[in-house]
Design an enzyme around this catalytic site. Structure first.
Site, PDB file in Angstrom:
ATOM      1  N   ARG A   1      33.902  45.020  41.836  1.00 37.13           N
ATOM      2  CA  ARG A   1      34.625  44.904  43.087  1.00 37.13           C
ATOM      3  C   ARG A   1      34.249  46.290  43.598  1.00 37.13           C
ATOM      4  O   ARG A   1      34.807  47.253  43.201  1.00 37.13           O
ATOM      5  CB  ARG A   1      35.986  44.614  42.730  1.00 37.13           C
ATOM      6  CG  ARG A   1      36.214  43.203  42.376  1.00 37.13           C
ATOM      7  CD  ARG A   1      37.241  43.058  41.504  1.00 37.13           C
ATOM      8  NE  ARG A   1      37.536  43.936  40.240  1.00 37.13           N
ATOM      9  CZ  ARG A   1      38.770  44.104  39.653  1.00 37.13           C
ATOM     10  NH1 ARG A   1      39.700  43.426  40.124  1.00 37.13           N
ATOM     11  NH2 ARG A   1      38.678  44.932  38.777  1.00 37.13           N
TER      12      ARG A   1
ATOM     13  N   ARG B   1      35.457  43.628  36.744  1.00 31.67           N
ATOM     14  CA  ARG B   1      36.301  42.956  36.051  1.00 31.67           C
ATOM     15  C   ARG B   1      35.659  42.161  34.947  1.00 31.67           C
ATOM     16  O   ARG B   1      34.940  41.528  35.125  1.00 31.67           O
ATOM     17  CB  ARG B   1      36.802  41.966  36.919  1.00 31.67           C
ATOM     18  CG  ARG B   1      37.731  40.882  36.255  1.00 31.67           C
ATOM     19  CD  ARG B   1      38.890  41.366  35.269  1.00 31.67           C
ATOM     20  NE  ARG B   1      39.859  42.061  36.110  1.00 31.67           N
ATOM     21  CZ  ARG B   1      40.940  41.646  37.015  1.00 31.67           C
ATOM     22  NH1 ARG B   1      40.967  40.262  37.208  1.00 31.67           N
ATOM     23  NH2 ARG B   1      41.723  42.534  37.419  1.00 31.67           N
TER      24      ARG B   1
ATOM     25  N   LYS C   1      49.133  48.516  33.119  1.00 32.97           N
ATOM     26  CA  LYS C   1      48.666  49.703  33.323  1.00 32.97           C
ATOM     27  C   LYS C   1      48.661  50.324  31.814  1.00 32.97           C
ATOM     28  O   LYS C   1      48.018  51.059  31.235  1.00 32.97           O
ATOM     29  CB  LYS C   1      49.450  50.655  34.155  1.00 32.97           C
ATOM     30  CG  LYS C   1      49.474  49.909  35.637  1.00 32.97           C
ATOM     31  CD  LYS C   1      48.219  49.707  36.223  1.00 32.97           C
ATOM     32  CE  LYS C   1      48.463  49.292  37.706  1.00 32.97           C
ATOM     33  NZ  LYS C   1      48.879  47.952  38.008  1.00 32.97           N
TER      34      LYS C   1
ATOM     35  N   GLU D   1      42.487  49.295  33.004  1.00 39.13           N
ATOM     36  CA  GLU D   1      43.640  48.236  33.199  1.00 39.13           C
ATOM     37  C   GLU D   1      43.256  47.108  32.218  1.00 39.13           C
ATOM     38  O   GLU D   1      42.324  46.775  31.811  1.00 39.13           O
ATOM     39  CB  GLU D   1      44.063  47.798  34.394  1.00 39.13           C
ATOM     40  CG  GLU D   1      44.479  48.827  35.392  1.00 39.13           C
ATOM     41  CD  GLU D   1      45.324  48.211  36.850  1.00 39.13           C
ATOM     42  OE1 GLU D   1      45.447  47.021  36.766  1.00 39.13           O
ATOM     43  OE2 GLU D   1      45.227  49.162  37.767  1.00 39.13           O
TER      44      GLU D   1
ATOM     45  N   ASP E   1      39.549  45.956  33.325  1.00 41.76           N
ATOM     46  CA  ASP E   1      39.189  46.691  34.618  1.00 41.76           C
ATOM     47  C   ASP E   1      38.509  47.956  34.168  1.00 41.76           C
ATOM     48  O   ASP E   1      38.946  48.676  33.306  1.00 41.76           O
ATOM     49  CB  ASP E   1      40.248  47.204  35.462  1.00 41.76           C
ATOM     50  CG  ASP E   1      40.646  45.985  36.233  1.00 41.76           C
ATOM     51  OD1 ASP E   1      40.195  44.967  36.150  1.00 41.76           O
ATOM     52  OD2 ASP E   1      41.890  46.107  36.954  1.00 41.76           O
TER      53      ASP E   1
ATOM     54  N   ASN F   1      44.472  43.342  32.220  1.00 41.56           N
ATOM     55  CA  ASN F   1      45.118  42.416  32.945  1.00 41.56           C
ATOM     56  C   ASN F   1      45.478  41.186  32.252  1.00 41.56           C
ATOM     57  O   ASN F   1      44.521  40.412  31.621  1.00 41.56           O
ATOM     58  CB  ASN F   1      44.604  41.895  34.188  1.00 41.56           C
ATOM     59  CG  ASN F   1      44.525  43.146  35.041  1.00 41.56           C
ATOM     60  OD1 ASN F   1      45.213  43.516  35.960  1.00 41.56           O
ATOM     61  ND2 ASN F   1      43.070  44.193  34.789  1.00 41.56           N
TER      62      ASN F   1
ATOM     63  N   ARG G   1      39.585  52.133  47.005  1.00 40.25           N
ATOM     64  CA  ARG G   1      39.744  51.070  46.052  1.00 40.25           C
ATOM     65  C   ARG G   1      38.714  49.977  46.293  1.00 40.25           C
ATOM     66  O   ARG G   1      38.404  49.489  47.380  1.00 40.25           O
ATOM     67  CB  ARG G   1      41.248  50.532  46.388  1.00 40.25           C
ATOM     68  CG  ARG G   1      42.323  51.469  46.479  1.00 40.25           C
ATOM     69  CD  ARG G   1      43.772  51.042  47.008  1.00 40.25           C
ATOM     70  NE  ARG G   1      43.620  50.892  48.399  1.00 40.25           N
ATOM     71  CZ  ARG G   1      44.521  50.240  49.025  1.00 40.25           C
ATOM     72  NH1 ARG G   1      45.795  49.857  48.400  1.00 40.25           N
ATOM     73  NH2 ARG G   1      44.360  49.844  50.350  1.00 40.25           N
TER      74      ARG G   1
ATOM     75  N   LYS H   1      49.363  55.964  40.218  1.00 39.68           N
ATOM     76  CA  LYS H   1      49.742  54.591  40.576  1.00 39.68           C
ATOM     77  C   LYS H   1      50.888  54.433  39.947  1.00 39.68           C
ATOM     78  O   LYS H   1      51.537  55.105  39.215  1.00 39.68           O
ATOM     79  CB  LYS H   1      48.835  53.787  39.274  1.00 39.68           C
ATOM     80  CG  LYS H   1      47.251  53.946  39.795  1.00 39.68           C
ATOM     81  CD  LYS H   1      46.584  53.003  38.714  1.00 39.68           C
ATOM     82  CE  LYS H   1      45.078  53.015  38.601  1.00 39.68           C
ATOM     83  NZ  LYS H   1      44.444  52.067  37.526  1.00 39.68           N
TER      84      LYS H   1
END
Length: 320
Positions: free
Chosen positions: A230, A215, A130, A286, A278, A288, A238, A165
């Site tokens: 997504r 993504r 994050k 984000e 993201d 990842n 979400r 979050k």
């Protein structure tokens, strides 16, 4: 690669018996490594250790098959000392807790002994998924990170619509959507901050989420040409696949490529060979680094071989 150049690929992952191979990116990497003739070694969960000041692991030889319900065979357990000629895939899911950090420290020692660790253990410790996005302020929506519930609440009131979050979640877990005047906001913030003991992140709600949380995969800092959007389903806000989102492949937009160009050089510099960004609308949310996914979905939709591209790079680095 000539036989002398074959690698020992050592995988640290969540229990292989329980993975869903149709969606598992680690499994895609293992299939690719095996197809190239590399030797696979599966680390028993919790099997990293240090003996006589040397990093070791309890491993079994591994064979994989793209067959649901019969996707792997393990050999006998034995002790493996880390060293040259090895590529170690660190692919366990968050949380990045004390046990995870200790494993990265063992893998840092393995790196000193000559093993190639993907992703770099120091980077895994440094880049909270994050907070890492905040290293690129030109790419992110308005964001506040704090333990102070009053400060966070005031920020939500300022934003109007917000996402809340924890810093150590994954798969959309414990993410809340709230708004100015929400009667549940106080308890959300109490829960996320654990009464002021934990940091929480508040970010402007991005309505573009209805078109998907994209993504974008980076291989040694360079983006794959397609992303997986997504898309939230039903009454869910979400987009995470783990939260029921539907995956739809798309070509990267100019803005996607610009964001990748902002983030990619630092990832390459820090030895983060496989990274997932993201992106919602025009904003990075984000970075990842622990166990990015979506290889199998993108490979299937566009006829790609993303794990092949990753292993091209691993082999080049191992040879150099």
């Amino acid at each position: 690669m000539p036989p002398s150049s074959k690698l020992d690929v050592v995988v640290v992952m969540d229990p292989i018996a329980t993975i869903k191979i149709a969606k598992d990116s680690t499994f895609a990497m293992l299939l690719e490594a095996q197809q190239r003739g590399h030797r696979l070694h599966y680390v028993r969960p919790g099997g990293l250790a240090i003996r006589a000041a040397r990093a070791v692991a309890t491993v079994a030889s591994l064979q994989v098959r793209d067959t649901p319900g019969d996707h792997y065979t393990l050999g006998e357990w034995r002790t493996l000392e880390f060293g040259p000629g090895q590529a170690v895939l660190m692919r366990t899911d968050p949380p990045v807790d004390a046990a995870y950090l200790h494993d990265t420290q063992i893998l840092g020692l393995a790196q000193q002994q000559g093993a190639r660790v993907v992703n770099d253990p120091q980077g895994l410790r440094d880049f909270n998924e994050k907070l890492a996005a905040l290293l690129f302020p030109q790419c992110i929506p308005p964001t506040l990170v704090s333990r102070d519930a009053r400060e966070l609440k005031a920020f939500v009131q300022e934003l109007g619509q917000a996402i809340l979050k924890p810093l150590d979640g994954m798969g959309g877990r414990s993410i809340f959507r709230s708004h100015a005047g929400d009667p549940n906001l106080n308890v959300m913030l109490e829960t996320l901050t654990d009464g002021g003991r934990q940091l929480a992140l508040v970010q402007r709600y991005l309505p573009e989420i209805v078109d998907g949380d994209k993504r974008i995969l980076l291989v040694d800092g360079e983006p794959v040409d397609y992303c997986l959007a997504r898309i939230p389903q039903g009454d869910e806000f979400r987009g995470n696949l783990a939260a029921g989102g539907r995956g739809e492949g798309r070509p990267l937009s100019e803005r996607d490529r610009w964001i990748a160009a902002q983030v990619g050089p630092l990832m390459r510099q820090r030895g983060m060979l496989f990274v997932g960004l993201d992106v919602i609308g025009d904003f990075l949310t984000e970075v990842n680094v622990t166990s990015p996914t979506c290889i199998r979905e993108l490979d299937k939709q566009f006829g790609l071989n993303i794990a092949g591209r990753l292993f091209d790079r691993i082999e080049t680095l191992a040879a150099g």
